[in-house]
Design a protein around this motif. Structure first.
Motif, short mmCIF file in Angstrom:
data_model
loop_
_atom_site.label_atom_id
_atom_site.label_comp_id
_atom_site.label_asym_id
_atom_site.label_seq_id
_atom_site.Cartn_x
_atom_site.Cartn_y
_atom_site.Cartn_z
N ALA A 1 -25.06 -22.71 -12.62
CA ALA A 1 -25.61 -23.31 -11.40
C ALA A 1 -26.34 -22.27 -10.55
N LYS A 2 -25.79 -21.07 -10.46
CA LYS A 2 -26.40 -20.02 -9.64
C LYS A 2 -27.60 -19.37 -10.33
N SER A 3 -27.62 -19.37 -11.65
CA SER A 3 -28.67 -18.66 -12.38
C SER A 3 -30.00 -19.38 -12.36
N GLY A 4 -29.99 -20.69 -12.17
CA GLY A 4 -31.23 -21.45 -12.19
C GLY A 4 -31.63 -21.89 -13.59
N ALA A 5 -30.80 -21.60 -14.59
CA ALA A 5 -31.10 -22.02 -15.96
C ALA A 5 -31.01 -23.55 -16.04
N THR A 6 -31.84 -24.14 -16.89
CA THR A 6 -31.82 -25.59 -17.02
C THR A 6 -30.87 -26.07 -18.11
N GLU A 7 -30.60 -25.21 -19.09
CA GLU A 7 -29.68 -25.61 -20.16
C GLU A 7 -29.05 -24.38 -20.79
N VAL A 8 -27.73 -24.46 -21.03
CA VAL A 8 -27.00 -23.39 -21.70
C VAL A 8 -26.11 -24.04 -22.75
N LYS A 9 -26.16 -23.50 -23.96
CA LYS A 9 -25.31 -24.00 -25.05
C LYS A 9 -24.41 -22.86 -25.51
N LEU A 10 -23.12 -23.16 -25.66
CA LEU A 10 -22.15 -22.19 -26.14
C LEU A 10 -21.37 -22.85 -27.25
N GLU A 11 -21.37 -22.21 -28.43
CA GLU A 11 -20.68 -22.78 -29.58
C GLU A 11 -19.65 -21.79 -30.08
N MET A 12 -18.39 -22.23 -30.13
CA MET A 12 -17.30 -21.40 -30.61
C MET A 12 -16.78 -22.02 -31.91
N ASP A 13 -15.70 -21.48 -32.44
CA ASP A 13 -15.15 -21.98 -33.70
C ASP A 13 -14.71 -23.43 -33.61
N ASP A 14 -14.03 -23.81 -32.51
CA ASP A 14 -13.43 -25.14 -32.44
C ASP A 14 -14.03 -26.06 -31.39
N PHE A 15 -15.04 -25.62 -30.65
CA PHE A 15 -15.67 -26.50 -29.68
C PHE A 15 -17.08 -26.04 -29.36
N LYS A 16 -17.83 -26.95 -28.75
CA LYS A 16 -19.19 -26.66 -28.34
C LYS A 16 -19.37 -27.15 -26.91
N ILE A 17 -19.98 -26.33 -26.04
CA ILE A 17 -20.22 -26.70 -24.64
C ILE A 17 -21.73 -26.65 -24.40
N THR A 18 -22.25 -27.72 -23.78
CA THR A 18 -23.64 -27.76 -23.35
C THR A 18 -23.65 -28.06 -21.87
N ILE A 19 -24.30 -27.21 -21.08
CA ILE A 19 -24.42 -27.43 -19.64
C ILE A 19 -25.90 -27.57 -19.33
N LYS A 20 -26.25 -28.72 -18.76
CA LYS A 20 -27.64 -28.99 -18.39
C LYS A 20 -27.71 -29.23 -16.90
N THR A 21 -28.68 -28.62 -16.24
CA THR A 21 -28.88 -28.88 -14.83
C THR A 21 -30.12 -29.74 -14.68
N THR A 22 -30.06 -30.66 -13.74
CA THR A 22 -31.19 -31.54 -13.48
C THR A 22 -31.99 -30.99 -12.32
N PRO A 23 -33.21 -31.47 -12.10
CA PRO A 23 -34.02 -30.96 -11.00
C PRO A 23 -33.35 -31.10 -9.64
N GLU A 24 -32.48 -32.10 -9.45
CA GLU A 24 -31.79 -32.27 -8.18
C GLU A 24 -30.66 -31.27 -8.01
N GLY A 25 -30.31 -30.52 -9.04
CA GLY A 25 -29.26 -29.52 -8.95
C GLY A 25 -27.92 -30.00 -9.47
N ALA A 26 -27.81 -31.26 -9.90
CA ALA A 26 -26.54 -31.75 -10.44
C ALA A 26 -26.36 -31.21 -11.85
N GLU A 27 -25.12 -30.97 -12.25
CA GLU A 27 -24.85 -30.45 -13.57
C GLU A 27 -24.21 -31.51 -14.44
N THR A 28 -24.54 -31.48 -15.71
CA THR A 28 -23.91 -32.35 -16.68
C THR A 28 -23.30 -31.44 -17.73
N THR A 29 -22.02 -31.61 -17.99
CA THR A 29 -21.33 -30.76 -18.95
C THR A 29 -20.79 -31.62 -20.07
#
Length: 159
Positions: free
Chosen positions: A14-42
């Motif tokens: 949220a602080k970095s200003g990135a629009t999308e971050v994907k993190l993939e580990m052995d047993d799970f995957k996380i995708t965080i997307k920020t929208t233009p309004e600043g809301a996050e979807t995880t």
């Protein structure tokens, strides 16, 4: 990865200003997307098990984890009210259990450190404590409702 690490990752994105971050580990995957309004979807997705190994039991907490709610000044018509926001994603509960009374009611006086609610995240019940003293003016979330990170939960009049 535990809930605190996920929360810190969401805050960082949220602080970095990135629009999308994907993190993939052995047993799970996380995708965080920020929208233009600043809301996050995880999105958190469990990866399928590729071997027939028995699953390890996750440790359970005997005491609820104490989490302090973030507070920010309200930007609405009543500028002297303080908004208590959710420090995590989860399910909001006003009571410690269905047969107990609510932690905080509209009109009740609270002080810093008082438990306001419980948020269940990943089968852990996290007590949300107040950082301010005052009077509960409004409860903004219905009991047993899902909440997002940084979502307003309570309005508190500090006077």
């Amino acid at each position: 990865m535990d809930i605190k690490e996920i929360q810190n990752l969401i805050k960082f994105v949220a602080k970095s200003g990135a629009t999308e971050v994907k993190l993939e580990m052995d047993d799970f995957k996380i995708t965080i997307k920020t929208t233009p309004e600043g809301a996050e979807t995880t999105y958190i997705q469990q990866m399928p098990m590729t071997t027939a190994m028995p699953m390890m039991a996750q440790p359970t907490a005997t005491q609820p984890e104490h989490v302090v709610a973030e507070v920010a000044p309200a930007a609405n018509e009543n500028a002297n009210l303080i908004v208590v926001k959710s420090p995590m994603i989860g399910t909001f509960y006003r009571k410690p259990s269905p047969d107990k009374p609510s932690f905080a009611e509209v009109g009740s006086t609270i002080k810093a450190g008082d438990v306001l609610c419980v948020i269940e995240a990943m089968k852990l019940f996290n007590e949300i404590e107040s950082e301010v003293s005052g009077k509960i003016v409004k409860v903004l979330i219905d009991d047993a409702s899902p909440v997002e990170f940084d979502q307003p939960l309570f309005l508190v009049d500090p006077s």
